[in-house]
Write a protein that holds these residues in place. Structure first.
Motif, PDB file in Angstrom:
ATOM      1  N   UNK A  50      10.513 -11.113   8.360  1.00  0.00           N
ATOM      2  CA  UNK A  50       9.537 -10.760   7.341  1.00  0.00           C
ATOM      3  C   UNK A  50      10.110  -9.638   6.476  1.00  0.00           C
ATOM      4  N   UNK A  51       9.935  -9.717   5.179  1.00  0.00           N
ATOM      5  CA  UNK A  51      10.442  -8.642   4.327  1.00  0.00           C
ATOM      6  C   UNK A  51       9.623  -7.366   4.538  1.00  0.00           C
ATOM      7  N   UNK A  52      10.265  -6.242   4.315  1.00  0.00           N
ATOM      8  CA  UNK A  52       9.574  -4.956   4.427  1.00  0.00           C
ATOM      9  C   UNK A  52       8.670  -4.778   3.213  1.00  0.00           C
ATOM     10  N   UNK A  53       7.428  -4.497   3.460  1.00  0.00           N
ATOM     11  CA  UNK A  53       6.463  -4.299   2.386  1.00  0.00           C
ATOM     12  C   UNK A  53       5.776  -2.970   2.622  1.00  0.00           C
ATOM     13  N   UNK A  54       5.787  -2.119   1.599  1.00  0.00           N
ATOM     14  CA  UNK A  54       5.065  -0.855   1.722  1.00  0.00           C
ATOM     15  C   UNK A  54       4.258  -0.636   0.452  1.00  0.00           C
ATOM     16  N   UNK A  55       3.038  -0.232   0.639  1.00  0.00           N
ATOM     17  CA  UNK A  55       2.154  -0.002  -0.499  1.00  0.00           C
ATOM     18  C   UNK A  55       1.412   1.303  -0.293  1.00  0.00           C
ATOM     19  N   UNK A  56       0.994   1.892  -1.398  1.00  0.00           N
ATOM     20  CA  UNK A  56       0.143   3.073  -1.332  1.00  0.00           C
ATOM     21  C   UNK A  56      -1.279   2.617  -1.585  1.00  0.00           C
ATOM     22  N   UNK A  57      -2.149   2.979  -0.709  1.00  0.00           N
ATOM     23  CA  UNK A  57      -3.532   2.553  -0.841  1.00  0.00           C
ATOM     24  C   UNK A  57      -4.240   3.225  -2.005  1.00  0.00           C
ATOM     25  N   UNK A  58      -4.980   2.456  -2.758  1.00  0.00           N
ATOM     26  CA  UNK A  58      -5.798   2.986  -3.843  1.00  0.00           C
ATOM     27  C   UNK A  58      -5.059   3.272  -5.130  1.00  0.00           C
ATOM     28  N   UNK A  60      -3.208   2.092  -8.489  1.00  0.00           N
ATOM     29  CA  UNK A  60      -3.011   0.947  -9.367  1.00  0.00           C
ATOM     30  C   UNK A  60      -1.622   1.020  -9.987  1.00  0.00           C
ATOM     31  N   UNK A  61      -1.032  -0.101 -10.300  1.00  0.00           N
ATOM     32  CA  UNK A  61       0.283  -0.077 -10.930  1.00  0.00           C
ATOM     33  C   UNK A  61       0.188   0.468 -12.355  1.00  0.00           C
ATOM     34  N   UNK A  62       1.245   1.137 -12.801  1.00  0.00           N
ATOM     35  CA  UNK A  62       1.274   1.665 -14.164  1.00  0.00           C
ATOM     36  C   UNK A  62       1.793   0.564 -15.070  1.00  0.00           C
ATOM     37  N   UNK A  63       1.052   0.335 -16.152  1.00  0.00           N
ATOM     38  CA  UNK A  63       1.394  -0.737 -17.075  1.00  0.00           C
ATOM     39  C   UNK A  63       1.428  -0.163 -18.472  1.00  0.00           C
ATOM     40  N   UNK A  64       2.473  -0.475 -19.214  1.00  0.00           N
ATOM     41  CA  UNK A  64       2.593  -0.047 -20.600  1.00  0.00           C
ATOM     42  C   UNK A  64       2.273  -1.251 -21.483  1.00  0.00           C
TER      43      UNK A  64
END
Length: 92
Positions: A50-58, A60-64
């Motif tokens: 399984x690939x390593x997946x890490x996320x920060x809870x809460x 949102x991604x920054x979008x320009x």
């Protein structure tokens, strides 16, 4: 379609397409089963990671995004509306 005639009745035998399709599928599955059983075909299954997946809870991604500006408003406008009448035997 086979037509068999007896003394006072006619027996008609019809072979359906469903029966033919079922027989073809059974034969195909039997051939595939034999090929797998003899080792002619093999399912090459490897253990996967399984690939390593890490996320920060809460977060949102920054979008320009460069979008168009939408301006909504109202203005007064005068419109000539025609009148509609019914003429019956020369009367208005």
């Amino acid at each position: 379609m086979a037509d068999h005639r007896y003394d006072d009745r006619v027996v008609v035998k019809r072979s359906g397409a469903g029966r033919t399709i079922a027989i073809v599928l059974i034969v195909a599955l039997a051939i595939v089963g034999v090929l797998f059983a003899t080792g002619f075909w093999s399912a090459d299954v490897k253990e996967g990671d399984m690939p390593e997946v890490s996320v920060k809870g809460g977060a949102l991604p920054k979008v320009d995004v460069d979008s168009k500006e939408v301006v909504v408003g109202t203005k007064k406008e005068e419109i000539d509306v025609p009148t509609v009448g019914v003429k019956d035997n020369g009367e208005e």
